[in-house]
Design an enzyme around this catalytic site. Structure first.
Site, PDB file in Angstrom:
ATOM      1  N   HIS A 120      41.522  30.769  36.082  1.00 55.76           N
ATOM      2  CA  HIS A 120      41.463  29.728  37.113  1.00 55.76           C
ATOM      3  C   HIS A 120      42.067  28.473  36.475  1.00 55.76           C
ATOM      4  CE1 HIS A 120      37.806  32.184  37.922  1.00 55.76           C
ATOM      5  NE2 HIS A 120      37.950  31.851  39.182  1.00 55.76           N
ATOM      6  N   ASP A 158      39.778  26.667  34.139  1.00 58.16           N
ATOM      7  CA  ASP A 158      39.395  27.343  32.876  1.00 58.16           C
ATOM      8  C   ASP A 158      40.268  26.850  31.725  1.00 58.16           C
ATOM      9  OD1 ASP A 158      37.920  28.974  34.575  1.00 58.16           O
ATOM     10  OD2 ASP A 158      39.445  30.566  34.566  1.00 58.16           O
TER      11      ASP A 158
HETATM   12  C1  XUL Z   1      33.292  35.416  41.266  1.00 58.36           C
HETATM   13  C2  XUL Z   1      34.533  36.072  40.869  1.00 58.36           C
HETATM   14  C3  XUL Z   1      35.653  35.173  40.493  1.00 58.36           C
HETATM   15  C4  XUL Z   1      36.988  35.660  40.907  1.00 58.36           C
HETATM   16  C5  XUL Z   1      38.105  34.687  40.680  1.00 58.36           C
HETATM   17  O1  XUL Z   1      32.283  36.282  41.598  1.00 58.36           O
HETATM   18  O2  XUL Z   1      34.627  37.266  40.825  1.00 58.36           O
HETATM   19  O3  XUL Z   1      35.601  34.937  39.131  1.00 58.36           O
HETATM   20  O4  XUL Z   1      37.323  36.842  40.267  1.00 58.36           O
HETATM   21  O5  XUL Z   1      37.868  33.454  41.273  1.00 58.36           O
END
Ligand code: XUL
Ligand code: CO
Length: 435
Positions: free
Chosen positions: A99, A102
């Protein structure tokens, strides 16, 4: 500088290996059904769990001590890039996912956030060029910051929609810069808490508006990653709009997004929705929309998303079977959206956990390949649906019958013979492939 001085490159040492820092089943170059294991599995490490997760829970403080912590958030962010690529290289994992928040601190403004992202993605790009490691997917975190309390694209506040759009634009810019193969939308807070104050149709129309803007922007900059929706039924929202694979497909079809969107399916999200993981993968395959997977497992005794590293061979066998039936997972991959337990707080646990997950998927791949070679499920299903191969069944499938002709047939057909499934026998035989 090495962050894991005492850990070397992880090699395959075979089933009987005693060394905890070795693969016992994942042998990257081993050929299974004509492809290397590495090509089948396309493993990815998730930046958020591996680099930023601190072990805190609603009842306890962080437990993870990490040697990449610096004096400032930016120094930590830079150190993380070094440490992350050390982990990827030592594990021999060729893909990663992140993300935006992150990798880089948000700072005090959107402008500062974007500048931080630019600095860090320069470092990431350098590392990618040096190592050949690739970006499986990135995404925008549009759920942690308090501005997203009512959602992102589904927020009741248009300024929030605009902020989310800016994050997605930046996400696509860095996807282009780093050659991202997919781009994920997980609707963290795209759902509702109460229908009493929610215009569900309007909120979903707005999510589709953002997705269409993303497709248009990708076309404009000449970068078309495979867009993926990641379904989840609940948490953090009481009710998430992308509840499960079938619900997400209805959304994709309703808004005409089939050409650009597929699904990123997560094992723990499947079980939270009351499905098995293989059910979700199979639903996606029915729509030709199996894009990528987030590999983890939930705790069946708990009702929330625990994101544990996958260690259940039965589950990974059935998941890998779906992937083989799909003709592979590329351009998607197997991303470990998995975190070490709060009690597994040592640095080396990051390696032990990934090794466990990779070995469990490798075992699943081997078992699934044997099931496929033996035509185990094909034979069971051919036998079960045999009545559609000839006679009246073949005629129904060919479209040669109607209600009247079938009534004539049924009236003449005095005895219907229905056969047993012998399901216990099937399950027991399936166990032979695992043990
Ligand atoms: C949350 C989840 C996230 C997604 C990406 O449950 O799975 O980490 O994979 O936003
Ligand atoms: Co996920």
């Amino acid at each position: 500088m090495a962050y894991f001085e005492n850990i070397g490159k992880i090699h395959y040492e075979g089933k009987t290996a005693d060394n905890p820092f070795a693969f016992r089943h994942y042998n990257p170059e081993e050929i299974v059904l004509g492809k290397t294991m590495k090509e089948h599995l396309r493993f990815a490490v998730a930046y958020w769990h591996t680099m930023t997760q601190d072990g805190s829970d609603p009842f306890g403080n962080p437990t993870n001590i990490r040697n990449w912590w610096g004096e400032t958030p930016m120094e930590t962010a830079k150190n993380r890039v070094e440490a992350f690529f050390e982990i990827l290289e030592k594990l021999g994992v060729e893909y990663f996912c992140f993300h935006d928040i992150d990798i880089a601190p948000e700072g005090d403004s959107l402008e500062e956030f974007f500048a931080n992202i630019d600095t860090i993605t320069d470092l990431i790009k350098e590392k990618m060029d040096q190592t050949g490691i690739k970006l499986l997917w990135n995404t925008a975190n549009m759920f942690s910051n308090p501005r997203y309390v009512h959602g992102a694209a589904s927020s009741s506040n248009a300024d929030v929609f605009a902020h989310a759009a800016a994050q997605v634009k930046k996400g696509l810019d860095i996807s282009k810069k780093l050659g991202g193969e997919n781009y994920v939308f997980w609707g963290g807070r795209e759902g509702y808490e109460s229908l009493l104050n929610t215009d569900m149709k309007f909120e979903q129309d707005n999510i589709a508006r953002l997705f269409k803007m993303a497709i248009a922007y990708g076309e404009k900059i000449g970068h078309k990653p495979q867009f993926l929706i990641e379904p989840k039924p609940k948490e953090p929202s009481t009710h998430q709009y992308d509840f499960d694979a079938a619900t997400a497909m209805a959304f994709i079809q309703k808004y005409g997004l089939e050409g650009d969107f597929k699904l990123n399916l997560e094992a723990n999200h499947a079980t939270l929705a009351g499905h098995t993981f293989e059910h979700e993968l199979n639903v996606a395959r029915c729509y030709d929309a199996l894009g990528s997977i987030d590999a983890n497992q939930g705790d069946p005794l708990l009702g929330w998303d625990t994101d544990e590293f996958p260690t259940n061979v039965f589950d990974t066998t059935l998941a890998m079977y779906e992937i083989l039936e799909n003709g592979g997972i590329a351009p998607g991959g197997i991303n470990f959206d998995s975190k070490v337990r709060r009690s597994s707080f040592e640095m080396e646990d990051l390696f032990l956990a990934h090794i466990a997950g990779m070995d469990t998927y490798a075992r699943g791949l081997k078992a699934a390949a044997a099931l496929k070679e033996d035509r185990f499920f094909d034979e069971i299903k051919e036998k079960r649906y045999a009545s559609y191969q000839t006679g009246i069944g073949a005629s129904i499938v060919a479209g040669d019958e109607d209600l009247e002709s079938l009534t004539d047939y049924a009236l003449k057909n005095e005895e219907i013979k229905v056969e047993s499934n012998h399901l216990e026998f099937v399950k027991s035989r399936l166990n032979d492939y695992l043990f």
